[in-house]
Design an enzyme around this catalytic site. Sequence first.
Site, PDB file in Angstrom:
ATOM      1  N   GLY A  11       3.015   5.398  -0.870  1.00 57.29           N
ATOM      2  CA  GLY A  11       3.612   4.360  -1.724  1.00 57.29           C
ATOM      3  C   GLY A  11       3.569   4.791  -3.184  1.00 57.29           C
ATOM      4  N   VAL A  24       2.118  19.153 -15.235  1.00 59.97           N
ATOM      5  CA  VAL A  24       3.089  20.194 -15.613  1.00 59.97           C
ATOM      6  C   VAL A  24       2.748  20.771 -16.984  1.00 59.97           C
ATOM      7  CG1 VAL A  24       5.527  20.576 -16.224  1.00 59.97           C
ATOM      8  CG2 VAL A  24       4.924  19.277 -14.164  1.00 59.97           C
ATOM      9  N   ARG A  72       6.605   9.184   3.503  1.00 58.52           N
ATOM     10  CA  ARG A  72       5.446   9.177   4.404  1.00 58.52           C
ATOM     11  C   ARG A  72       5.860  10.069   5.570  1.00 58.52           C
ATOM     12  NH1 ARG A  72       2.327   4.651   2.434  1.00 58.52           N
ATOM     13  NH2 ARG A  72       3.625   2.939   1.706  1.00 58.52           N
ATOM     14  N   GLY A 102      -2.279   7.966  -2.475  1.00 54.73           N
ATOM     15  CA  GLY A 102      -3.364   7.118  -1.982  1.00 54.73           C
ATOM     16  C   GLY A 102      -4.132   7.785  -0.851  1.00 54.73           C
ATOM     17  N   ASP A 103      -4.802   6.971  -0.020  1.00 53.34           N
ATOM     18  CA  ASP A 103      -5.691   7.561   0.991  1.00 53.34           C
ATOM     19  C   ASP A 103      -4.952   8.416   2.015  1.00 53.34           C
ATOM     20  OD1 ASP A 103      -4.554   5.275   1.982  1.00 53.34           O
ATOM     21  OD2 ASP A 103      -6.368   4.510   2.932  1.00 53.34           O
ATOM     22  N   THR A 125      -2.282   4.763  -6.586  1.00 55.01           N
ATOM     23  CA  THR A 125      -1.870   3.680  -5.678  1.00 55.01           C
ATOM     24  C   THR A 125      -2.152   2.358  -6.365  1.00 55.01           C
ATOM     25  OG1 THR A 125      -2.466   2.446  -3.669  1.00 55.01           O
ATOM     26  CG2 THR A 125      -4.117   3.963  -4.473  1.00 55.01           C
ATOM     27  N   ILE A 126      -1.274   1.397  -6.160  1.00 53.55           N
ATOM     28  CA  ILE A 126      -1.515   0.078  -6.786  1.00 53.55           C
ATOM     29  C   ILE A 126      -2.688  -0.638  -6.113  1.00 53.55           C
ATOM     30  CG2 ILE A 126       0.889  -0.196  -7.518  1.00 53.55           C
ATOM     31  CD1 ILE A 126       1.077  -2.388  -5.235  1.00 53.55           C
ATOM     32  N   ASP A 127      -3.114  -0.155  -4.952  1.00 56.99           N
ATOM     33  CA  ASP A 127      -4.142  -0.878  -4.182  1.00 56.99           C
ATOM     34  C   ASP A 127      -5.557  -0.748  -4.759  1.00 56.99           C
ATOM     35  OD1 ASP A 127      -2.095  -1.502  -2.490  1.00 56.99           O
ATOM     36  OD2 ASP A 127      -2.770  -0.280  -0.813  1.00 56.99           O
ATOM     37  N   ASP A 129      -7.829   1.301  -3.961  1.00 51.47           N
ATOM     38  CA  ASP A 129      -8.751   1.323  -2.817  1.00 51.47           C
ATOM     39  C   ASP A 129      -9.266   2.710  -2.476  1.00 51.47           C
ATOM     40  OD1 ASP A 129      -6.338   2.333  -1.968  1.00 51.47           O
ATOM     41  OD2 ASP A 129      -6.339   1.296  -0.041  1.00 51.47           O
ATOM     42  N   ARG A 154       2.769 -20.909 -12.338  1.00 45.41           N
ATOM     43  CA  ARG A 154       1.897 -22.000 -12.792  1.00 45.41           C
ATOM     44  C   ARG A 154       2.701 -23.052 -13.587  1.00 45.41           C
ATOM     45  NH1 ARG A 154      -3.684 -22.569 -14.337  1.00 45.41           N
ATOM     46  NH2 ARG A 154      -4.294 -20.473 -13.785  1.00 45.41           N
ATOM     47  N   MET A 169       0.253  -7.484  -2.688  1.00 45.88           N
ATOM     48  CA  MET A 169       0.083  -6.301  -1.831  1.00 45.88           C
ATOM     49  C   MET A 169      -1.384  -5.913  -1.683  1.00 45.88           C
ATOM     50  SD  MET A 169       3.129  -3.622  -2.416  1.00 45.88           S
ATOM     51  CE  MET A 169       4.598  -3.749  -1.397  1.00 45.88           C
ATOM     52  N   ARG A 171      -2.711  -3.654   1.774  1.00 51.82           N
ATOM     53  CA  ARG A 171      -2.751  -3.666   3.240  1.00 51.82           C
ATOM     54  C   ARG A 171      -4.169  -3.853   3.744  1.00 51.82           C
ATOM     55  NH1 ARG A 171       0.787   0.992   4.653  1.00 51.82           N
ATOM     56  NH2 ARG A 171      -0.690   1.820   3.142  1.00 51.82           N
ATOM     57  N   GLU A 222      -2.265  -9.382   1.164  1.00 54.22           N
ATOM     58  CA  GLU A 222      -1.442  -9.189   2.379  1.00 54.22           C
ATOM     59  C   GLU A 222      -2.315  -8.812   3.584  1.00 54.22           C
ATOM     60  OE1 GLU A 222       0.390  -5.048   1.303  1.00 54.22           O
ATOM     61  OE2 GLU A 222       1.536  -5.719   3.004  1.00 54.22           O
ATOM     62  N   GLN A 251       5.777  -5.407  -7.238  1.00 55.10           N
ATOM     63  CA  GLN A 251       4.473  -4.950  -7.743  1.00 55.10           C
ATOM     64  C   GLN A 251       4.394  -3.432  -7.877  1.00 55.10           C
ATOM     65  OE1 GLN A 251       1.281  -7.521  -5.473  1.00 55.10           O
ATOM     66  NE2 GLN A 251       3.197  -7.475  -4.353  1.00 55.10           N
ATOM     67  N   ARG A 252       5.295  -2.734  -7.222  1.00 57.21           N
ATOM     68  CA  ARG A 252       5.214  -1.268  -7.240  1.00 57.21           C
ATOM     69  C   ARG A 252       6.046  -0.646  -8.356  1.00 57.21           C
ATOM     70  NH1 ARG A 252       4.566   0.371  -1.456  1.00 57.21           N
ATOM     71  NH2 ARG A 252       6.295   1.793  -1.748  1.00 57.21           N
TER      72      ARG A 252
HETATM   73  O1  F6P Z   1      -0.381   1.391  -0.392  1.00 55.63           O
HETATM   74  C1  F6P Z   1       0.450   0.783  -1.296  1.00 55.63           C
HETATM   75  C2  F6P Z   1       1.230  -0.331  -0.663  1.00 55.63           C
HETATM   76  O2  F6P Z   1       2.039  -0.894  -1.645  1.00 55.63           O
HETATM   77  C3  F6P Z   1       0.396  -1.392   0.048  1.00 55.63           C
HETATM   78  O3  F6P Z   1      -0.178  -2.320  -0.820  1.00 55.63           O
HETATM   79  C4  F6P Z   1       1.409  -1.981   0.978  1.00 55.63           C
HETATM   80  O4  F6P Z   1       0.784  -2.573   2.101  1.00 55.63           O
HETATM   81  C5  F6P Z   1       2.229  -0.793   1.394  1.00 55.63           C
HETATM   82  O5  F6P Z   1       2.083   0.161   0.354  1.00 55.63           O
HETATM   83  C6  F6P Z   1       3.687  -1.079   1.618  1.00 55.63           C
HETATM   84  O6  F6P Z   1       4.304   0.078   2.056  1.00 55.63           O
HETATM   85  P1  F6P Z   1       5.872   0.282   2.187  1.00 55.63           P
HETATM   86  O7  F6P Z   1       6.391   0.722   0.866  1.00 55.63           O
HETATM   87  O8  F6P Z   1       6.002   1.355   3.200  1.00 55.63           O
HETATM   88  O9  F6P Z   1       6.480  -1.027   2.579  1.00 55.63           O
END
Ligand code: F6P
Length: 319
Positions: A11, A24, A72, A102-103, A125-127, A129, A154, A169, A171, A222, A251-252
């Site tokens: 992601g 770079v 991916r 990310g992971d 990664t935005i997570d 994690d 609000r 978001m 996961r 989520e 959010q991304r």
């Molecule tokens: O890992 C980043 C993330 O944005 C998670 O928060 C989310 O569950 C997932 O990627 C969504 O992935 P995709 O872009 O494949 O829908």
Amino acid sequence: MKAIGVLTSGGDAPGMNAAIRSVVRSCIYHGVKVYGIYYGYQGLIEGEIKELTIGSVGDIIQKGGTMLYSSRSEEFKTPEGQKKAIEQLKKFEIDGLVVIGGDGSFRGAKKLTEQGFPCIGVPGTIDNDIPGTDFTIGFDTALNTVIQAVDKIRDTATSHERVYAIEVMGRDAGDLALWAGLAGGAESILIPERESSFDEVIEKIKRGHERGKRHSIIMVAEGVGSAVDYADQINEKLDLSTRVTVLGHTQRGGSPTATDRVLASRLGAFAVDLLINGKQGRMVGIENNQLIHHDIIEALEQQHNIDDGLYQLSNQLSI
Ligand code: F6P
């Protein structure tokens, strides 16, 4: 080290471009050739590789997404896919790789490392994690995106006296929900790392309503399920109008915050330093504002933990 490759995978996250720019330009500063690998590990397998120059990364520091694009790759998970990837790296005479992601992306870097190819992971990664770093690139921007949305919700929630379940978001991770819940003044925060009592969620909404509160925000990560289902359950228990907002992929995207740009610039340059100094199989990160690096394999074995102090505080302030 004569040539370094850089790729983004999984992601995307705001600030990845700033990290690519840093990798770079740091390579060029140190007299090392640098190659951009497009479309993540899949592009690596397919040889989507181009040499980058100082100008290739001009005017991207402020841009969301990733100029190297992302994917991916299922093929890369197979031994054949990894063999093809290493062949491509050899063909381009690349002797070190920076993986921003990310992971899942780190697991790919771990595979290459196990096969003797020097890799450094940069957490993007935005997570938020990734164990072994306080913050990941993109988290701060995503958090601010969520907060802007919460503030707007609000306003309308107050006008109409409504309860809002807002799904963010994450996961398997609750950081975004936790930080956004605290910064946005949510009544309840539901995250995968902590058990929540649904009765308590209802009680808090009731208490707030009884003392004249005109809005309630329930922040749902989520990873704990759908905000729609939570809203349905709230509707069943309370005679209050409830609405749902799923923030999804908004959010991304977006221009990275200054914090993310600085973090990305520091981590990208640090990854290059490590490769030049003969390190491999490491992930870079930040702990107490200091640059650190850990064994990528050991880091992936750790469990990501949320900040319990923040979780307790959010409960304390939302009585
Ligand atoms: O890992 C980043 C993330 O944005 C998670 O928060 C989310 O569950 C997932 O990627 C969504 O992935 P995709 O872009 O494949 O829908």
